[in-house]
Design a protein around this motif. Structure first.
Motif, PDB file in Angstrom:
ATOM      1  N   ALA A 140       9.371 -36.262 -70.399  1.00 29.73           N
ATOM      2  CA  ALA A 140       9.845 -37.564 -70.865  1.00 29.73           C
ATOM      3  C   ALA A 140       9.378 -37.776 -72.297  1.00 29.73           C
ATOM      4  CB  ALA A 140       9.339 -38.695 -69.969  1.00 29.73           C
ATOM      5  N   ALA A 141      10.229 -38.433 -73.094  1.00 26.71           N
ATOM      6  CA  ALA A 141       9.904 -38.761 -74.482  1.00 26.71           C
ATOM      7  C   ALA A 141      10.000 -40.265 -74.662  1.00 26.71           C
ATOM      8  CB  ALA A 141      10.853 -38.045 -75.440  1.00 26.71           C
ATOM      9  N   TYR A 142       9.073 -40.837 -75.461  1.00 27.40           N
ATOM     10  CA  TYR A 142       8.988 -42.287 -75.603  1.00 27.40           C
ATOM     11  C   TYR A 142       8.978 -42.664 -77.086  1.00 27.40           C
ATOM     12  CZ  TYR A 142       7.277 -41.624 -70.828  1.00 27.40           C
ATOM     13  OH  TYR A 142       7.133 -41.248 -69.521  1.00 27.40           O
ATOM     14  N   ASP A 143       9.654 -43.775 -77.386  1.00 28.97           N
ATOM     15  CA  ASP A 143       9.680 -44.298 -78.748  1.00 28.97           C
ATOM     16  C   ASP A 143       9.763 -45.816 -78.680  1.00 28.97           C
ATOM     17  OD1 ASP A 143      10.751 -45.080 -81.489  1.00 28.97           O
ATOM     18  OD2 ASP A 143      10.627 -42.913 -81.743  1.00 28.97           O
TER      19      ASP A 143
ATOM     20  N   SER B 289      21.028 -40.630 -77.181  1.00 29.23           N
ATOM     21  CA  SER B 289      21.585 -41.607 -76.241  1.00 29.23           C
ATOM     22  C   SER B 289      22.027 -40.969 -74.932  1.00 29.23           C
ATOM     23  CB  SER B 289      22.771 -42.337 -76.881  1.00 29.23           C
ATOM     24  OG  SER B 289      23.850 -41.441 -77.121  1.00 29.23           O
ATOM     25  N   ARG B 290      22.169 -39.650 -74.923  1.00 25.93           N
ATOM     26  CA  ARG B 290      22.662 -38.955 -73.729  1.00 25.93           C
ATOM     27  C   ARG B 290      21.588 -38.173 -72.988  1.00 25.93           C
ATOM     28  NH1 ARG B 290      26.470 -40.020 -77.075  1.00 25.93           N
ATOM     29  NH2 ARG B 290      28.674 -40.210 -76.470  1.00 25.93           N
ATOM     30  N   LEU B 291      20.504 -37.845 -73.665  1.00 24.98           N
ATOM     31  CA  LEU B 291      19.433 -37.113 -73.000  1.00 24.98           C
ATOM     32  C   LEU B 291      18.676 -38.058 -72.069  1.00 24.98           C
ATOM     33  CD1 LEU B 291      18.167 -34.980 -76.007  1.00 24.98           C
ATOM     34  CD2 LEU B 291      18.811 -34.043 -73.757  1.00 24.98           C
ATOM     35  N   PRO B 292      18.666 -37.795 -70.778  1.00 22.65           N
ATOM     36  CA  PRO B 292      18.027 -38.726 -69.842  1.00 22.65           C
ATOM     37  C   PRO B 292      16.519 -38.827 -70.009  1.00 22.65           C
ATOM     38  CG  PRO B 292      18.686 -36.705 -68.720  1.00 22.65           C
ATOM     39  CD  PRO B 292      19.276 -36.637 -70.091  1.00 22.65           C
ATOM     40  N   SER B 293      15.930 -37.870 -70.695  1.00 27.53           N
ATOM     41  CA  SER B 293      14.473 -37.883 -70.864  1.00 27.53           C
ATOM     42  C   SER B 293      14.007 -38.798 -71.991  1.00 27.53           C
ATOM     43  CB  SER B 293      13.973 -36.463 -71.137  1.00 27.53           C
ATOM     44  OG  SER B 293      14.564 -35.951 -72.324  1.00 27.53           O
ATOM     45  N   CYS B 294      14.934 -39.306 -72.810  1.00 32.95           N
ATOM     46  CA  CYS B 294      14.561 -40.134 -73.965  1.00 32.95           C
ATOM     47  C   CYS B 294      14.511 -41.598 -73.566  1.00 32.95           C
ATOM     48  CB  CYS B 294      15.540 -39.909 -75.114  1.00 32.95           C
ATOM     49  SG  CYS B 294      15.425 -38.271 -75.875  1.00 32.95           S
ATOM     50  N   HIS B 295      13.354 -42.214 -73.777  1.00 34.61           N
ATOM     51  CA  HIS B 295      13.142 -43.612 -73.393  1.00 34.61           C
ATOM     52  C   HIS B 295      12.774 -44.415 -74.640  1.00 34.61           C
ATOM     53  CE1 HIS B 295      13.163 -42.312 -69.176  1.00 34.61           C
ATOM     54  NE2 HIS B 295      12.408 -41.303 -69.587  1.00 34.61           N
TER      55      HIS B 295
END
Length: 444
Positions: free
Chosen positions: A41-44, A117-123
């Motif tokens: 998971a990635a967070y910003d 916007s399409r990668l489910p791991s990007c939060h």
């Protein structure tokens, strides 16, 4: 790795958590999407992906070729490649006919936003407030805060990749002035957000400080607006001249993995000396922009009646004073003559680069991290930050390795390579073949 059969969409323990979603951690997310069973998971904290909006000129291009996208230099068949982005937007044939190797900057930014916007791991909208070490469980604990609701939760991760980027850097003489008059003294990263206000306020004299690519683009934008805005322009740099990036082919090999591996093996003092001497690999102006600027200056000369434009090489800002009428007096010093001069201006745009920042979320674990004698991360060849022996989990970094890996560290062309190294290390398997033949030269 975590059991992929787990029904919980948020695993109890992540294999890898990414802090910050810029181009490099976005590359990590794109490649991680192809690793079966990897809990990632990635967070910003930002609400959505946005890349240098204050410098998103319609005419600006990315300084590396389109193959330096999120994945192609490692996995060209990935669905997250730039070419697949073109297919999904039905632009493949126009791109083919255009024969563009260097992309418009706004197209590259849109491509990254498309992937993010399409990668489910990007939060997005998720701030990583703290990272702590759980010694009993051999893992990192991340405190996350939803920027909308303020709700907090904790996730655990066996590895963390820091990709928080850099922050605008202002020279000491301009910091106080910028704090007192943010609308008149500001960093070039805010240019497009503020330039219209300068014109609306009737600013008659603008000074640009700094001669990298950003400074050149800001100057070019201002001189193109000069006929309507009516402002005088001064562009100064402490460098010996307004010098170009060196993009000759054999010099570009100094931004390859081959040179990066060689550079990492050098003594730290030697590395620092080389970085200072190799500034034209990452701090100069591309020749196309220089040509456009010279063309504008020639037109300015032909017009004859425009406000003055002054270019001052070897000139550093030594001081700044605020005047009661809203103006700014700059004290400048010439590198060759040593002469100091006072120059009055209405606004200052500081194209003075970006500095590494130590993310606040690391404060709880700062004493567990190995720092060099200049307070920088001590980083292995595999982009892992060295820690005290009791920390067994990985702490990796993206684009904070200029001092350990050389001029390639901030280059978009190294992004997929570095991400592949990190993912192979995290999983303990060679999911991605690592290129070895990347330069004709033998370094060292």
């Amino acid at each position: 790795m975590s059991d992929p059969r787990n029904d919980d969409p948020r695993p109890a323990v992540l294999d890898l958590a990414a802090v910050g979603i810029g181009p490099f951690n976005l590359s990590l997310a794109a490649l991680a999407d192809e690793v079966p069973g990897l809990a990632f998971a990635a967070y910003d904290r930002r609400p959505a992906y946005d890349w240098h909006p204050g410098l998103m000129f319609d005419w600006a291009t990315v300084q590396v070729g389109f193959l330096a996208d999120l994945v192609s230099l490692i996995r060209p068949t990935s669905r997250w490649s730039f070419l697949n982005y073109l297919v999904e937007h039905d632009r493949m044939y126009p791109f083919y006919i255009a024969e563009r190797f260097h992309l418009p900057r706004r197209e590259y930014a849109d491509y990254c936003a498309w992937a993010a916007s399409r990668l489910p791991s990007c939060h997005f909208g998720t701030d990583v407030e703290e990272i702590r070490w759980d010694e009993a469980r051999d893992r990192w604990e991340l405190t996350l805060r939803d920027t909308g609701s303020g709700e907090r939760r904790t996730v655990a991760a066996r590895n963390v990749a820091l990709g928080v980027g850099s922050e605008p850097s202002l020279p000491a003489p301009l910091r106080e002035a910028a704090a007192a008059r943010p609308g008149r003294v500001f960093h070039s990263g805010e240019h497009l957000n503020r330039v219209d206000a300068l014109r609306a306020e009737g600013v008659r004299d603008v000074t640009i400080v700094g001669s990298g690519q950003s400074g050149a683009e800001v100057f070019l934008d201002l001189i193109r607006r000069q006929r309507e805005a009516g402002w005088a322009l001064t562009w100064l740099t402490r460098s010996w001249g307004f010098a170009p990036l060196d993009y000759s082919k054999l010099v570009l090999e100094y931004t390859t993995p081959a040179y990066m591996r060689y550079f990492h093996g050098l003594d730290p003092d030697v590395r620092d000396r080389l970085i200072a001497s190799q500034w034209q690999l990452y701090k100069g102006i591309d020749t196309e922009t220089i040509d456009l600027i010279h063309g504008e200056l020639y037109d300015h000369m032909l017009d004859g009646d425009r406000p003055p434009v002054t270019l001052l090489p070897a000139t550093a800002v030594a001081g700044a004073r605020l005047a009661d009428d809203g103006g700014i007096t700059l004290v400048t010093s010439h590198a060759d003559t040593g002469r100091e001069t006072e120059r009055r201006t209405d606004a200052v745009i500081a194209a003075t680069g970006y500095g590494r920042r130590r993310p606040a979320c690391l404060e709880p674990v700062e004493k567990l991290i190995a720092w060099d004698d200049k307070g920088r991360y001590d980083i292995t060849e595999g982009h892992r930050i060295r820690t005290v022996p009791e920390v067994t989990a990985g702490l990796y970094v993206q684009n904070a390795e200029l001092h350990t890996h050389g001029a390639a560290a901030p280059d978009l062309g190294i992004g997929a390579y570095r991400s592949a190294l990190i993912l192979n290390a995290v999983t303990g398997r060679d999911h991605f073949p690592i290129p070895r033949r990347t330069a004709f030269q033998t370094f060292g």
